[in-house]
Design a protein around this motif. Structure first.
Motif, PDB file in Angstrom:
ATOM      1  N   GLU A  60       0.860  -1.191   0.000  1.00  0.00           N
ATOM      2  CA  GLU A  60       0.000   0.000   0.000  1.00  0.00           C
ATOM      3  C   GLU A  60       0.892   1.235   0.000  1.00  0.00           C
ATOM      4  OE1 GLU A  60      -3.398   0.404   0.071  1.00  0.00           O
ATOM      5  OE2 GLU A  60      -3.692  -1.748  -0.097  1.00  0.00           O
ATOM      6  N   PRO A  61       0.412   2.337  -0.562  1.00  0.00           N
ATOM      7  CA  PRO A  61       1.218   3.560  -0.521  1.00  0.00           C
ATOM      8  C   PRO A  61       1.287   4.129   0.896  1.00  0.00           C
ATOM      9  CG  PRO A  61      -0.922   3.998  -1.503  1.00  0.00           C
ATOM     10  CD  PRO A  61      -0.844   2.519  -1.277  1.00  0.00           C
ATOM     11  N   VAL A  62       2.366   4.835   1.140  1.00  0.00           N
ATOM     12  CA  VAL A  62       2.527   5.592   2.380  1.00  0.00           C
ATOM     13  C   VAL A  62       2.520   7.054   1.980  1.00  0.00           C
ATOM     14  CG1 VAL A  62       4.049   6.100   4.331  1.00  0.00           C
ATOM     15  CG2 VAL A  62       3.836   3.740   3.486  1.00  0.00           C
ATOM     16  N   TYR A  63       1.738   7.851   2.699  1.00  0.00           N
ATOM     17  CA  TYR A  63       1.575   9.267   2.389  1.00  0.00           C
ATOM     18  C   TYR A  63       2.381  10.131   3.352  1.00  0.00           C
ATOM     19  CZ  TYR A  63      -2.316   7.441  -0.325  1.00  0.00           C
ATOM     20  OH  TYR A  63      -3.070   6.739  -1.216  1.00  0.00           O
ATOM     21  N   HIS A  64       2.614  11.358   2.938  1.00  0.00           N
ATOM     22  CA  HIS A  64       3.296  12.326   3.795  1.00  0.00           C
ATOM     23  C   HIS A  64       2.606  12.377   5.164  1.00  0.00           C
ATOM     24  CE1 HIS A  64       5.042  14.828   0.212  1.00  0.00           C
ATOM     25  NE2 HIS A  64       5.045  13.546  -0.045  1.00  0.00           N
ATOM     26  N   TYR A  65       3.378  12.509   6.179  1.00  0.00           N
ATOM     27  CA  TYR A  65       2.946  12.684   7.571  1.00  0.00           C
ATOM     28  C   TYR A  65       2.392  11.413   8.221  1.00  0.00           C
ATOM     29  CZ  TYR A  65       3.093  17.321   5.546  1.00  0.00           C
ATOM     30  OH  TYR A  65       3.472  18.427   4.835  1.00  0.00           O
ATOM     31  N   GLU A  66       2.409  10.299   7.522  1.00  0.00           N
ATOM     32  CA  GLU A  66       1.945   9.055   8.152  1.00  0.00           C
ATOM     33  C   GLU A  66       3.054   8.472   9.021  1.00  0.00           C
ATOM     34  OE1 GLU A  66      -1.578   6.920   5.923  1.00  0.00           O
ATOM     35  OE2 GLU A  66       0.279   6.735   4.752  1.00  0.00           O
ATOM     36  N   THR A  67       2.633   7.673   9.980  1.00  0.00           N
ATOM     37  CA  THR A  67       3.564   6.965  10.851  1.00  0.00           C
ATOM     38  C   THR A  67       3.566   5.499  10.441  1.00  0.00           C
ATOM     39  OG1 THR A  67       3.157   8.499  12.682  1.00  0.00           O
ATOM     40  CG2 THR A  67       4.044   6.325  13.253  1.00  0.00           C
ATOM     41  N   ILE A  68       4.768   4.948  10.303  1.00  0.00           N
ATOM     42  CA  ILE A  68       4.869   3.529   9.988  1.00  0.00           C
ATOM     43  C   ILE A  68       5.587   2.807  11.119  1.00  0.00           C
ATOM     44  CG2 ILE A  68       4.754   3.769   7.489  1.00  0.00           C
ATOM     45  CD1 ILE A  68       7.802   3.374   7.437  1.00  0.00           C
ATOM     46  N   GLU A  69       5.171   1.592  11.355  1.00  0.00           N
ATOM     47  CA  GLU A  69       5.785   0.728  12.352  1.00  0.00           C
ATOM     48  C   GLU A  69       6.403  -0.449  11.598  1.00  0.00           C
ATOM     49  OE1 GLU A  69       4.468  -2.049  16.110  1.00  0.00           O
ATOM     50  OE2 GLU A  69       3.181  -0.411  15.495  1.00  0.00           O
ATOM     51  N   ILE A  70       7.699  -0.633  11.781  1.00  0.00           N
ATOM     52  CA  ILE A  70       8.437  -1.684  11.087  1.00  0.00           C
ATOM     53  C   ILE A  70       8.840  -2.744  12.096  1.00  0.00           C
ATOM     54  CG2 ILE A  70      10.476  -2.235   9.721  1.00  0.00           C
ATOM     55  CD1 ILE A  70      10.375   0.770   8.821  1.00  0.00           C
ATOM     56  N   LEU A  71       8.508  -3.996  11.795  1.00  0.00           N
ATOM     57  CA  LEU A  71       8.858  -5.128  12.639  1.00  0.00           C
ATOM     58  C   LEU A  71       9.812  -6.024  11.876  1.00  0.00           C
ATOM     59  CD1 LEU A  71       5.168  -5.932  13.586  1.00  0.00           C
ATOM     60  CD2 LEU A  71       6.787  -4.667  14.994  1.00  0.00           C
ATOM     61  N   MET A  72      10.907  -6.413  12.525  1.00  0.00           N
ATOM     62  CA  MET A  72      11.890  -7.281  11.894  1.00  0.00           C
ATOM     63  C   MET A  72      12.133  -8.475  12.812  1.00  0.00           C
ATOM     64  SD  MET A  72      14.295  -4.255  10.279  1.00  0.00           S
ATOM     65  CE  MET A  72      15.593  -4.537  11.331  1.00  0.00           C
ATOM     66  N   GLU A  73      12.241  -9.659  12.199  1.00  0.00           N
ATOM     67  CA  GLU A  73      12.453 -10.876  12.991  1.00  0.00           C
ATOM     68  C   GLU A  73      13.388 -11.817  12.250  1.00  0.00           C
ATOM     69  OE1 GLU A  73       9.972 -14.602  14.929  1.00  0.00           O
ATOM     70  OE2 GLU A  73       8.891 -12.821  14.292  1.00  0.00           O
ATOM     71  N   VAL A  74      14.367 -12.345  12.964  1.00  0.00           N
ATOM     72  CA  VAL A  74      15.283 -13.326  12.393  1.00  0.00           C
ATOM     73  C   VAL A  74      14.519 -14.627  12.179  1.00  0.00           C
ATOM     74  CG1 VAL A  74      17.370 -14.698  12.784  1.00  0.00           C
ATOM     75  CG2 VAL A  74      17.300 -12.292  13.491  1.00  0.00           C
ATOM     76  N   GLN A  75      14.525 -15.117  10.938  1.00  0.00           N
ATOM     77  CA  GLN A  75      13.808 -16.349  10.607  1.00  0.00           C
ATOM     78  C   GLN A  75      14.722 -17.528  10.366  1.00  0.00           C
ATOM     79  OE1 GLN A  75      11.044 -15.753   7.350  1.00  0.00           O
ATOM     80  NE2 GLN A  75       9.429 -15.537   8.853  1.00  0.00           N
ATOM     81  N   HIS A  76      15.938 -17.275   9.905  1.00  0.00           N
ATOM     82  CA  HIS A  76      16.849 -18.373   9.592  1.00  0.00           C
ATOM     83  C   HIS A  76      18.281 -17.904   9.791  1.00  0.00           C
ATOM     84  CE1 HIS A  76      19.192 -20.996   6.816  1.00  0.00           C
ATOM     85  NE2 HIS A  76      18.436 -21.923   7.386  1.00  0.00           N
ATOM     86  N   ILE A  77      19.121 -18.803  10.272  1.00  0.00           N
ATOM     87  CA  ILE A  77      20.543 -18.502  10.470  1.00  0.00           C
ATOM     88  C   ILE A  77      21.361 -19.556   9.746  1.00  0.00           C
ATOM     89  CG2 ILE A  77      22.410 -18.283  12.164  1.00  0.00           C
ATOM     90  CD1 ILE A  77      20.188 -17.518  14.219  1.00  0.00           C
ATOM     91  N   ASN A  78      22.299 -19.099   8.919  1.00  0.00           N
ATOM     92  CA  ASN A  78      23.226 -19.991   8.228  1.00  0.00           C
ATOM     93  C   ASN A  78      24.620 -19.633   8.722  1.00  0.00           C
ATOM     94  OD1 ASN A  78      25.029 -21.174   6.406  1.00  0.00           O
ATOM     95  ND2 ASN A  78      23.578 -21.040   4.716  1.00  0.00           N
ATOM     96  N   LYS A  79      25.075 -20.355   9.749  1.00  0.00           N
ATOM     97  CA  LYS A  79      26.365 -20.030  10.367  1.00  0.00           C
ATOM     98  C   LYS A  79      27.527 -20.261   9.415  1.00  0.00           C
ATOM     99  CE  LYS A  79      25.064 -20.387  15.156  1.00  0.00           C
ATOM    100  NZ  LYS A  79      25.418 -20.830  16.499  1.00  0.00           N
ATOM    101  N   SER A  80      27.441 -21.275   8.565  1.00  0.00           N
ATOM    102  CA  SER A  80      28.561 -21.571   7.670  1.00  0.00           C
ATOM    103  C   SER A  80      28.786 -20.449   6.648  1.00  0.00           C
ATOM    104  CB  SER A  80      28.355 -22.908   6.954  1.00  0.00           C
ATOM    105  OG  SER A  80      27.238 -22.842   6.093  1.00  0.00           O
TER     106      SER A  80
END
Length: 144
Positions: free
Chosen positions: A95-115
């Motif tokens: 969806e578009p984001v308009y001027h003056y809107e507030t966005i909340e960003i969530l980030m989560e680690v889903q996979h780890i490749n140690k090698s």
């Protein structure tokens, strides 16, 4: 700039699946003007209210690359943090984001490749009224 002795972000052995980070950003005029000035982007859809009102959006949009910049900055500053590097990103702008809107960003680690010293970070972003605006995955090299 990373100062000598400044702490770097989490290394691969310090990251676990399920690690999360959340950031909230309000898009202000100063942010838009700085972005548009740095990129010399004069797309009327981003800056001209009289043009935007004639489009299906009805008002000026925030450039998606600016939203992407907020996400990549959060990777560099917080998760995994300083010293990390994005290898790949696949983001969908729902969806578009308009001027003056507030966005909340969530980030989560889903996979780890140690090698390969690589983590997959799932990203979702919402604007007011819990409307999803971005989702996707970034593949990130944590600091060495």
């Amino acid at each position: 700039m990373l100062r000598k002795g400044m702490k770097i972000g989490k290394k691969i052995d310090e990251i676990i699946v399920g690690d999360r980070f959340q950031i909230t950003e309000k898009i202000e005029d100063k942010d838009l003007l700085l972005y548009l000035g740095l990129t010399n982007d004069s797309n009327p859809l981003y800056v001209q209210h009289d043009y935007a009102v004639e489009t299906p959006y009805k008002k000026p949009l925030v450039p998606i690359i600016m939203l992407n910049g907020i996400i990549t900055s959060a990777i560099s500053k917080h998760m995994p943090g300083p010293g990390s590097h994005i290898r790949e990103q696949n983001l969908v702008y729902l969806e578009p984001v308009y001027h003056y809107e507030t966005i909340e960003i969530l980030m989560e680690v889903q996979h780890i490749n140690k090698s390969e010293n690589l983590v997959d970070i799932y990203v979702t972003a919402y604007k007011e009224k819990n409307t999803p605006v971005i989702e996707g995955i970034l593949k990130v090299y944590p600091p060495y």
